[in-house]
Design a protein around this motif. Sequence first.
Motif, PDB file in Angstrom:
ATOM      1  N   SER A   6       0.839  -1.194   0.000  1.00  0.00           N
ATOM      2  CA  SER A   6       0.000   0.000   0.000  1.00  0.00           C
ATOM      3  C   SER A   6       0.878   1.250   0.000  1.00  0.00           C
ATOM      4  O   SER A   6       2.049   1.216   0.387  1.00  0.00           O
ATOM      5  CB  SER A   6      -0.926   0.014   1.212  1.00  0.00           C
ATOM      6  OG  SER A   6      -0.176   0.203   2.386  1.00  0.00           O
ATOM      7  N   ARG A   7       0.299   2.353  -0.407  1.00  0.00           N
ATOM      8  CA  ARG A   7       1.051   3.605  -0.471  1.00  0.00           C
ATOM      9  C   ARG A   7       1.407   4.099   0.922  1.00  0.00           C
ATOM     10  O   ARG A   7       2.480   4.655   1.138  1.00  0.00           O
ATOM     11  CB  ARG A   7       0.235   4.655  -1.193  1.00  0.00           C
ATOM     12  CG  ARG A   7       0.080   4.343  -2.657  1.00  0.00           C
ATOM     13  CD  ARG A   7      -0.615   5.448  -3.343  1.00  0.00           C
ATOM     14  NE  ARG A   7       0.276   6.614  -3.295  1.00  0.00           N
ATOM     15  CZ  ARG A   7       0.171   7.644  -4.075  1.00  0.00           C
ATOM     16  NH1 ARG A   7      -0.795   7.689  -4.956  1.00  0.00           N
ATOM     17  NH2 ARG A   7       1.006   8.643  -3.991  1.00  0.00           N
ATOM     18  N   GLY A   8       0.514   3.881   1.898  1.00  0.00           N
ATOM     19  CA  GLY A   8       0.784   4.322   3.261  1.00  0.00           C
ATOM     20  C   GLY A   8       1.965   3.589   3.883  1.00  0.00           C
ATOM     21  O   GLY A   8       2.787   4.188   4.587  1.00  0.00           O
ATOM     22  N   TYR A   9       2.066   2.304   3.633  1.00  0.00           N
ATOM     23  CA  TYR A   9       3.175   1.500   4.151  1.00  0.00           C
ATOM     24  C   TYR A   9       4.495   1.975   3.551  1.00  0.00           C
ATOM     25  O   TYR A   9       5.484   2.165   4.264  1.00  0.00           O
ATOM     26  CB  TYR A   9       2.926   0.028   3.820  1.00  0.00           C
ATOM     27  CG  TYR A   9       3.992  -0.909   4.314  1.00  0.00           C
ATOM     28  CD1 TYR A   9       3.942  -1.415   5.607  1.00  0.00           C
ATOM     29  CD2 TYR A   9       5.044  -1.302   3.494  1.00  0.00           C
ATOM     30  CE1 TYR A   9       4.910  -2.281   6.061  1.00  0.00           C
ATOM     31  CE2 TYR A   9       6.017  -2.161   3.941  1.00  0.00           C
ATOM     32  CZ  TYR A   9       5.947  -2.654   5.225  1.00  0.00           C
ATOM     33  OH  TYR A   9       6.915  -3.501   5.679  1.00  0.00           O
ATOM     34  N   LEU A  10       4.492   2.180   2.243  1.00  0.00           N
ATOM     35  CA  LEU A  10       5.717   2.624   1.584  1.00  0.00           C
ATOM     36  C   LEU A  10       6.100   4.038   2.018  1.00  0.00           C
ATOM     37  O   LEU A  10       7.282   4.341   2.198  1.00  0.00           O
ATOM     38  CB  LEU A  10       5.550   2.559   0.066  1.00  0.00           C
ATOM     39  CG  LEU A  10       5.363   1.156  -0.506  1.00  0.00           C
ATOM     40  CD1 LEU A  10       5.092   1.225  -1.992  1.00  0.00           C
ATOM     41  CD2 LEU A  10       6.578   0.304  -0.216  1.00  0.00           C
ATOM     42  N   LEU A  11       5.109   4.908   2.219  1.00  0.00           N
ATOM     43  CA  LEU A  11       5.384   6.261   2.679  1.00  0.00           C
ATOM     44  C   LEU A  11       5.954   6.246   4.096  1.00  0.00           C
ATOM     45  O   LEU A  11       6.903   6.976   4.403  1.00  0.00           O
ATOM     46  CB  LEU A  11       4.109   7.101   2.627  1.00  0.00           C
ATOM     47  CG  LEU A  11       4.248   8.559   3.036  1.00  0.00           C
ATOM     48  CD1 LEU A  11       5.163   9.293   2.068  1.00  0.00           C
ATOM     49  CD2 LEU A  11       2.890   9.206   3.075  1.00  0.00           C
ATOM     50  N   PHE A  78      14.832   0.078   5.831  1.00  0.00           N
ATOM     51  CA  PHE A  78      15.402  -0.643   4.693  1.00  0.00           C
ATOM     52  C   PHE A  78      14.903  -2.084   4.664  1.00  0.00           C
ATOM     53  O   PHE A  78      14.519  -2.603   3.605  1.00  0.00           O
ATOM     54  CB  PHE A  78      16.930  -0.611   4.771  1.00  0.00           C
ATOM     55  CG  PHE A  78      17.609  -1.329   3.650  1.00  0.00           C
ATOM     56  CD1 PHE A  78      17.685  -0.753   2.396  1.00  0.00           C
ATOM     57  CD2 PHE A  78      18.161  -2.570   3.847  1.00  0.00           C
ATOM     58  CE1 PHE A  78      18.307  -1.417   1.360  1.00  0.00           C
ATOM     59  CE2 PHE A  78      18.786  -3.247   2.823  1.00  0.00           C
ATOM     60  CZ  PHE A  78      18.860  -2.662   1.569  1.00  0.00           C
ATOM     61  N   LEU A  79      14.866  -2.722   5.828  1.00  0.00           N
ATOM     62  CA  LEU A  79      14.372  -4.097   5.890  1.00  0.00           C
ATOM     63  C   LEU A  79      12.870  -4.171   5.617  1.00  0.00           C
ATOM     64  O   LEU A  79      12.387  -5.152   5.046  1.00  0.00           O
ATOM     65  CB  LEU A  79      14.705  -4.719   7.243  1.00  0.00           C
ATOM     66  CG  LEU A  79      16.180  -5.002   7.469  1.00  0.00           C
ATOM     67  CD1 LEU A  79      16.406  -5.513   8.889  1.00  0.00           C
ATOM     68  CD2 LEU A  79      16.721  -5.974   6.450  1.00  0.00           C
ATOM     69  N   MET A  80      12.123  -3.144   6.029  1.00  0.00           N
ATOM     70  CA  MET A  80      10.685  -3.122   5.737  1.00  0.00           C
ATOM     71  C   MET A  80      10.439  -3.130   4.230  1.00  0.00           C
ATOM     72  O   MET A  80       9.504  -3.764   3.747  1.00  0.00           O
ATOM     73  CB  MET A  80      10.040  -1.863   6.337  1.00  0.00           C
ATOM     74  CG  MET A  80       9.748  -1.947   7.803  1.00  0.00           C
ATOM     75  SD  MET A  80       9.142  -0.384   8.459  1.00  0.00           S
ATOM     76  CE  MET A  80       7.570  -0.217   7.633  1.00  0.00           C
ATOM     77  N   ILE A  81      11.256  -2.428   3.491  1.00  0.00           N
ATOM     78  CA  ILE A  81      11.094  -2.377   2.037  1.00  0.00           C
ATOM     79  C   ILE A  81      11.613  -3.656   1.383  1.00  0.00           C
ATOM     80  O   ILE A  81      10.973  -4.224   0.497  1.00  0.00           O
ATOM     81  CB  ILE A  81      11.819  -1.143   1.467  1.00  0.00           C
ATOM     82  CG1 ILE A  81      11.151   0.125   1.953  1.00  0.00           C
ATOM     83  CG2 ILE A  81      11.854  -1.175  -0.047  1.00  0.00           C
ATOM     84  CD1 ILE A  81       9.729   0.295   1.493  1.00  0.00           C
ATOM     85  N   MET A  82      12.761  -4.114   1.796  1.00  0.00           N
ATOM     86  CA  MET A  82      13.390  -5.246   1.117  1.00  0.00           C
ATOM     87  C   MET A  82      12.728  -6.584   1.430  1.00  0.00           C
ATOM     88  O   MET A  82      12.772  -7.498   0.608  1.00  0.00           O
ATOM     89  CB  MET A  82      14.883  -5.322   1.469  1.00  0.00           C
ATOM     90  CG  MET A  82      15.664  -4.117   1.000  1.00  0.00           C
ATOM     91  SD  MET A  82      15.468  -3.752  -0.753  1.00  0.00           S
ATOM     92  CE  MET A  82      16.287  -5.132  -1.477  1.00  0.00           C
TER      93      MET A  82
END
Length: 99
Positions: A6-11, A78-82
Amino acid sequence: MVDTHSRGYLLAARRMFWSGVSLFGLGLAAGWSATGRWATSWDCDPTCRPGTSTTWHVIEFTALAVIVLGTALAVSAFLMIMLRRPRPRPESDSSRATE
């Protein structure tokens, strides 16, 4: 479960990362200023020796804590994204027809 696409998570992950980087830089600057030449003065009681005030010790300790916090934020973002979960595969109509 959290929708990791979701956009909120990535933001939120992006803000965490840049907050961590800025806190890391702020901590380095504060730590550098606390170890600078202007942080020490000469105490000449019976003998002359360099001394540092308690305030500079507190600034140095706080700078270390901010560096650790900034690093933790940047690494966790960084780990949240990867390590996001893969997108769920959409079920097609042809797979339902064979059942």
